[in-house]
Design a protein around this motif. Sequence first.
Motif, PDB file in Angstrom:
ATOM      1  N   ARG A 237      -7.484  -2.324  -6.664  1.00  0.00           N
ATOM      2  CA  ARG A 237      -6.638  -1.524  -5.777  1.00  0.00           C
ATOM      3  C   ARG A 237      -5.547  -2.373  -5.149  1.00  0.00           C
ATOM      4  NH1 ARG A 237      -7.129  -0.165  -0.234  1.00  0.00           N
ATOM      5  NH2 ARG A 237      -5.900   1.691   0.298  1.00  0.00           N
TER       6      ARG A 237
ATOM      7  N   ALA B  87       0.979   0.844  -7.510  1.00  0.00           N
ATOM      8  CA  ALA B  87       1.176   0.885  -6.065  1.00  0.00           C
ATOM      9  C   ALA B  87       2.333  -0.011  -5.640  1.00  0.00           C
ATOM     10  CB  ALA B  87      -0.100   0.449  -5.351  1.00  0.00           C
TER      11      ALA B  87
ATOM     12  N   GLU C 166      -6.022   6.994 -10.376  1.00  0.00           N
ATOM     13  CA  GLU C 166      -6.344   5.580 -10.590  1.00  0.00           C
ATOM     14  C   GLU C 166      -7.830   5.271 -10.445  1.00  0.00           C
ATOM     15  OE1 GLU C 166      -3.573   2.370  -9.348  1.00  0.00           O
ATOM     16  OE2 GLU C 166      -5.200   1.848  -7.946  1.00  0.00           O
TER      17      GLU C 166
ATOM     18  N   GLU D  32       0.831  -1.190   0.000  1.00  0.00           N
ATOM     19  CA  GLU D  32       0.000   0.000   0.000  1.00  0.00           C
ATOM     20  C   GLU D  32       0.868   1.243   0.000  1.00  0.00           C
ATOM     21  OE1 GLU D  32      -3.059   0.135  -0.426  1.00  0.00           O
ATOM     22  OE2 GLU D  32      -3.617  -1.937  -0.171  1.00  0.00           O
ATOM     23  N   ALA D  33       0.375   2.291  -0.563  1.00  0.00           N
ATOM     24  CA  ALA D  33       1.117   3.547  -0.636  1.00  0.00           C
ATOM     25  C   ALA D  33       0.866   4.364   0.604  1.00  0.00           C
ATOM     26  CB  ALA D  33       0.736   4.295  -1.886  1.00  0.00           C
TER      27      ALA D  33
ATOM     28  N   SER E 256      -3.835   6.407  -2.718  1.00  0.00           N
ATOM     29  CA  SER E 256      -3.979   5.306  -3.666  1.00  0.00           C
ATOM     30  C   SER E 256      -5.082   5.573  -4.690  1.00  0.00           C
ATOM     31  CB  SER E 256      -4.274   4.005  -2.915  1.00  0.00           C
ATOM     32  OG  SER E 256      -5.568   4.034  -2.320  1.00  0.00           O
TER      33      SER E 256
ATOM     34  N   ARG F 143      -3.609   8.626  -7.162  1.00  0.00           N
ATOM     35  CA  ARG F 143      -2.287   8.526  -7.781  1.00  0.00           C
ATOM     36  C   ARG F 143      -2.427   8.427  -9.297  1.00  0.00           C
ATOM     37  NH1 ARG F 143      -1.881   2.977  -4.661  1.00  0.00           N
ATOM     38  NH2 ARG F 143      -3.257   1.693  -5.943  1.00  0.00           N
TER      39      ARG F 143
ATOM     40  N   SER G 171      -2.892  -3.317  -8.024  1.00  0.00           N
ATOM     41  CA  SER G 171      -2.355  -2.230  -8.858  1.00  0.00           C
ATOM     42  C   SER G 171      -0.847  -2.289  -8.919  1.00  0.00           C
ATOM     43  CB  SER G 171      -2.796  -0.872  -8.292  1.00  0.00           C
ATOM     44  OG  SER G 171      -2.089   0.181  -8.920  1.00  0.00           O
TER      45      SER G 171
END
Length: 490
Positions: A470, A476, A113, A2-3, A13, A16, A473
Amino acid sequence: MEAGTGSAGLLHSLVRTKPVDQIVSEGGQGAGGELKRTMSLLQLTLFSVGATLGTGIFVVLGEAVPLAGPAVVLAFVLAAVTALFSALSYAELAGTIPVSGSSYSYAYATLGELVAWVCGWCLLLEYAVSVSAVAVGWGAYLNEFFDKTLGFTMPAAISNSPGEDGGVVNIPAVVVVLIATLLLLRGTSESATANTVMVMLKVGVLAFFCVVAFTAFRAGNLTPFAPMGWAGISAAGSKVFFSYIGFDAASTAGEEAKNPKRDLPLAIILSLLIVTVVYVLVGLSAVGAMPWKRFSLSGSEASLARVLDEATGMAWPSAVLSFGAVVAITSVVLTVMYGQTRILFAMSRDGLIPPIFQKVSPRHAVPVANTLIVAGFIAVLAAAIPLGRLVDATSIGTLFAFSLVSLGVIVLRRTRPDMPRSFRTPFYPITPLLGIGFCVYLMVGLGAVTWTVFLLWALVGLAAYFAYGRRHSRLAAEPAGRPATGKESR
């Protein structure tokens, strides 16, 4: 990974963006093979014409005329103006970001995204449902051709959609999807050649229609010109906007074009101009040859054939038209199916949908599994859903995607003003703002049921994103600054 964590990480997320340079550098690459650059400007233009020309004229005209009367010609112009604003935005982004993802990729580079996912999800609705709708019309013209030449028609149970005139399952609609699938699996170059032949035939058949219909033209049929006023023209405009869906097909071939930065913008604009001229001529000749009130009695799917029947009193002109429509509508199915597979290819490469959609056959340089999955989904829709619902559902998804493209032009001009652009939208920012405004205006003109279906589809898409996209991705998962290659293992 995860970011980030918590609400800040979640927000990051969702918004982005994928760097434009990275999007372009990944072009053509997929798991197991690469797409090949084989398409010329002519082939790209005819791909967009093939995806567009025929959809509205052969299938939707019969539903639009009762809404606007002879002013259906203005409805086509209204839809064309809306499409033009979007086309200019498409042209700029297609020349700047020449990849397969079309408006999905443009949204990923500019709006983030989550918006890109919603755009891609709406494109699935646009492409799959529009192909299904055209496939339904293909069966109607096939029956018309059999009736005029051989004196028989297929049973209603297998040639009409469920719930329409005794229909149970629309077998001809499935057949045309299978034909297009076989062509796509042979390769992009072969598909483009087949499409070129079919488009030439399509234009010839519509020119034939205009010549015959204008011989029966009666000025009195144009009076009153707008019996339902502007409200009718606007409603018909929302309906016939379906007939402009497809001019953006060239943008889905960004990774298979020989000179994408030059050719993609030209192909998009040229194709829109060609189909607009044809639509106006065919629409004018049709309402001039047959009183507009009779369109509601003649059935929508094969309305042009009915016009020739009434105009000439002979069977052979409508037989020629019906044969041309059978072949011509095949090109719509072929090119729009192609566009959907390429958008799914781009989404899969980004990790937002399973990797099977980006697996490319080394032999034919096409995404085989992707094509077969799309064909199966479309065949089920075409066999089981009535035409009218398909048309409206397609239009709202398309208008939403088009508005995002116009917004993307504005965002990219602000965030990357110095980026080289092979085409620049004229009269910026007025043009993209008008594009957004016209799209919203036509969306408002669609019915409550259509909006309900659209919102439900969007909610399902959001659930799919949070459940799969998600978490998978690739943007990410990649360390900052490391560009991806579409060939990494999953």
